[in-house]
Design an enzyme around this catalytic site. Structure first.
Site, PDB file in Angstrom:
ATOM      1  N   CYS A 186      -7.385  99.759  54.509  1.00  0.00           N
ATOM      2  CA  CYS A 186      -6.421  98.672  54.289  1.00  0.00           C
ATOM      3  C   CYS A 186      -6.687  97.993  52.946  1.00  0.00           C
ATOM      4  O   CYS A 186      -7.620  97.204  52.817  1.00  0.00           O
ATOM      5  CB  CYS A 186      -6.522  97.669  55.442  1.00  0.00           C
ATOM      6  SG  CYS A 186      -5.485  96.225  55.229  1.00  0.00           S
TER       7      CYS A 186
ATOM      8  N   CYS B 116      -6.347  94.188  52.981  1.00  0.00           N
ATOM      9  CA  CYS B 116      -7.482  93.520  53.637  1.00  0.00           C
ATOM     10  C   CYS B 116      -8.708  93.493  52.733  1.00  0.00           C
ATOM     11  O   CYS B 116      -9.409  92.487  52.641  1.00  0.00           O
ATOM     12  CB  CYS B 116      -7.897  94.255  54.910  1.00  0.00           C
ATOM     13  SG  CYS B 116      -6.554  94.647  56.011  1.00  0.00           S
ATOM     14  N   ASP B 117      -8.995  94.617  52.088  1.00  0.00           N
ATOM     15  CA  ASP B 117     -10.315  94.790  51.470  1.00  0.00           C
ATOM     16  C   ASP B 117     -10.314  94.840  49.946  1.00  0.00           C
ATOM     17  O   ASP B 117     -11.384  94.830  49.337  1.00  0.00           O
ATOM     18  CB  ASP B 117     -10.958  96.083  52.002  1.00  0.00           C
ATOM     19  CG  ASP B 117     -11.226  95.995  53.503  1.00  0.00           C
ATOM     20  OD1 ASP B 117     -11.329  94.867  54.011  1.00  0.00           O
ATOM     21  OD2 ASP B 117     -11.315  97.043  54.161  1.00  0.00           O
TER      22      ASP B 117
HETATM   23  C1  LIG Z   1     -12.170  97.944  59.002  1.00  0.00           C
HETATM   24  C2  LIG Z   1     -10.938  97.039  59.078  1.00  0.00           C
HETATM   25  C3  LIG Z   1     -10.932  95.852  58.362  1.00  0.00           C
HETATM   26  C4  LIG Z   1      -9.822  95.015  58.415  1.00  0.00           C
HETATM   27  N1  LIG Z   1      -9.876  93.843  57.717  1.00  0.00           N
HETATM   28  C5  LIG Z   1      -8.823  93.005  57.763  1.00  0.00           C
HETATM   29  C6  LIG Z   1      -8.854  91.758  57.037  1.00  0.00           C
HETATM   30  O1  LIG Z   1      -9.831  91.422  56.379  1.00  0.00           O
HETATM   31  N2  LIG Z   1      -7.760  90.970  57.118  1.00  0.00           N
HETATM   32  C7  LIG Z   1      -6.635  91.334  57.832  1.00  0.00           C
HETATM   33  O2  LIG Z   1      -5.669  90.575  57.838  1.00  0.00           O
HETATM   34  N3  LIG Z   1      -6.583  92.494  58.521  1.00  0.00           N
HETATM   35  C8  LIG Z   1      -7.635  93.335  58.502  1.00  0.00           C
HETATM   36  N4  LIG Z   1      -7.581  94.533  59.176  1.00  0.00           N
HETATM   37  C9  LIG Z   1      -6.366  94.859  59.913  1.00  0.00           C
HETATM   38  C10 LIG Z   1      -6.411  94.140  61.272  1.00  0.00           C
HETATM   39  O3  LIG Z   1      -7.596  94.465  61.932  1.00  0.00           O
HETATM   40  C11 LIG Z   1      -5.187  94.572  62.092  1.00  0.00           C
HETATM   41  O4  LIG Z   1      -4.006  94.255  61.379  1.00  0.00           O
HETATM   42  C12 LIG Z   1      -5.188  93.822  63.410  1.00  0.00           C
HETATM   43  O5  LIG Z   1      -6.395  94.057  64.131  1.00  0.00           O
HETATM   44  C13 LIG Z   1      -4.011  94.263  64.277  1.00  0.00           C
HETATM   45  O6  LIG Z   1      -4.082  93.476  65.440  1.00  0.00           O
HETATM   46  P1  LIG Z   1      -3.430  93.887  66.811  1.00  0.00           P
HETATM   47  O7  LIG Z   1      -3.767  92.830  67.781  1.00  0.00           O
HETATM   48  O8  LIG Z   1      -2.002  94.224  66.573  1.00  0.00           O
HETATM   49  O9  LIG Z   1      -4.108  95.273  67.229  1.00  0.00           O
HETATM   50  P2  LIG Z   1      -5.608  95.805  67.317  1.00  0.00           P
HETATM   51  O10 LIG Z   1      -6.566  94.926  66.610  1.00  0.00           O
HETATM   52  O11 LIG Z   1      -5.514  97.232  66.902  1.00  0.00           O
HETATM   53  O12 LIG Z   1      -5.937  95.730  68.855  1.00  0.00           O
HETATM   54  C14 LIG Z   1      -5.380  96.636  69.765  1.00  0.00           C
HETATM   55  C15 LIG Z   1      -5.856  96.266  71.143  1.00  0.00           C
HETATM   56  O13 LIG Z   1      -5.140  97.047  72.083  1.00  0.00           O
HETATM   57  C16 LIG Z   1      -6.034  97.490  73.066  1.00  0.00           C
HETATM   58  N5  LIG Z   1      -5.462  98.668  73.704  1.00  0.00           N
HETATM   59  C17 LIG Z   1      -5.033  99.841  73.151  1.00  0.00           C
HETATM   60  N6  LIG Z   1      -4.599 100.671  74.115  1.00  0.00           N
HETATM   61  C18 LIG Z   1      -4.747 100.011  75.292  1.00  0.00           C
HETATM   62  C19 LIG Z   1      -4.498 100.342  76.651  1.00  0.00           C
HETATM   63  N7  LIG Z   1      -3.972 101.520  77.013  1.00  0.00           N
HETATM   64  N8  LIG Z   1      -4.779  99.420  77.593  1.00  0.00           N
HETATM   65  C20 LIG Z   1      -5.292  98.213  77.277  1.00  0.00           C
HETATM   66  N9  LIG Z   1      -5.534  97.845  75.995  1.00  0.00           N
HETATM   67  C21 LIG Z   1      -5.287  98.742  75.036  1.00  0.00           C
HETATM   68  C22 LIG Z   1      -7.352  97.729  72.340  1.00  0.00           C
HETATM   69  O14 LIG Z   1      -8.437  97.689  73.266  1.00  0.00           O
HETATM   70  C23 LIG Z   1      -7.343  96.538  71.394  1.00  0.00           C
HETATM   71  O15 LIG Z   1      -7.921  95.426  72.025  1.00  0.00           O
HETATM   72  C24 LIG Z   1      -8.677  95.382  59.177  1.00  0.00           C
HETATM   73  C25 LIG Z   1      -8.690  96.583  59.896  1.00  0.00           C
HETATM   74  C26 LIG Z   1      -9.815  97.391  59.881  1.00  0.00           C
HETATM   75  C27 LIG Z   1      -9.835  98.680  60.681  1.00  0.00           C
END
Ligand SMILES: Cc1cc2nc3c(=O)[nH]c(=O)nc-3n(C[C@H](O)[C@H](O)[C@H](O)COP(=O)(O)OP(=O)(O)OC[C@H]3O[C@@H](n4cnc5c(N)ncnc54)[C@H](O)[C@@H]3O)c2cc1C
Length: 210
Positions: free
Chosen positions: A131, A134-135
């Protein structure tokens, strides 16, 4: 019968849990096996409002969860295995267990498409990133490499030139898949360099950001 079931516990799921619990809907959050979501795998998050000095990803997610729990969110630490939305009440399955609910918020996030090469997972968040937004700011005045040849690769490469001294795009073919306009933008950027016809096989390094 539940009023609302939230599937997933990343930033989106936990935000939904906070809002629905404060609205006295007593949400049931099925958090999944990757509790806390993608930010659990990262170090410093610098762009979350309210934390001017940054906050570690897992610390941020713990605070979000504590806040959601405080207002009555209930949590199941398993994956949803099946859903049936063909009629109401909706059915959400966790293995053999079935939960009936009036509404469902799906916040199961997204996963980066990784290269699957050696060193990639070990160095994730420590020099390898999925990303740029992000980084990117962590890599000021450094030389960076982007792998890929589609629109996302071009967009990320152009974005990274704000910080990096040089961005090299490595692409496995001679031609890009990106749209013409994105190609032009990238090719006209003097900070972007190109390595064609090349497949990346390994990421080397020893926790560069530590
Ligand atoms: C290494 C890294 C660094 C990052 N740094 C940043 C940053 O500095 N700033 C920033 O803004 N963004 C950053 N991001 C991006 C950010 O992490 C994502 O945009 C954000 O986490 C998305 O949030 P979300 O809640 O949509 O999904 P996710 O964080 O992907 O969470 C998905 C959730 O769904 C759950 N899930 C999936 N399938 C199932 C199922 N069948 N049953 C029950 N639960 C399920 C998982 O357990 C998880 O809890 C980074 C990403 C990564 C990988």
């Amino acid at each position: 019968m539940e009023k609302v079931i939230i599937i997933g516990s990343g930033p989106a799921g936990l935000t939904a849990a906070l809002y629905t619990s404060r609205a006295l809907l007593s949400p049931l959050m099925i958090e999944g096996y990757e509790a806390g979501g993608q930010l659990m795998t990262t170090t410093e998050v610098e762009n979350f409002p309210g934390f001017p000095d940054g906050i570690m990803g897992p610390d941020l997610m713990k605070k979000c969860k504590d806040q959601a729990l405080k207002f009555g969110t209930r949590v199941i630490s398993k994956n949803v295995t099946k859903v049936d939305f063909s009629s109401t009440p909706y059915k959400v399955y966790v293995g053999e267990e079935v939960y009936e609910t009036q509404s469902v918020i799906i916040s199961t996030g997204a996963k980066a498409k990784l290269l699957g090469i050696e060193g990639e997972s070990r160095l994730m968040g420590r020099g390898v990133s999925t990303c740029a937004t992000c980084d990117g700011a962590f890599f000021r005045d450094q030389e960076l490499v982007i792998v890929g040849g589609g629109d996302t690769a071009m967009e990320e490469a152009i974005f990274l030139t704000r910080f990096a001294s040089k961005v090299t795009v490595i692409h496995r073919r001679k031609e890009l898949k990106a749209s013409q306009i994105m190609q032009e933008k990238a090719k006209n950027n003097p900070k972007i360099h190109w390595i064609w016809d090349t497949v990346v096989e390994q990421a080397h390094g020893e926790n560069e950001l530590e």
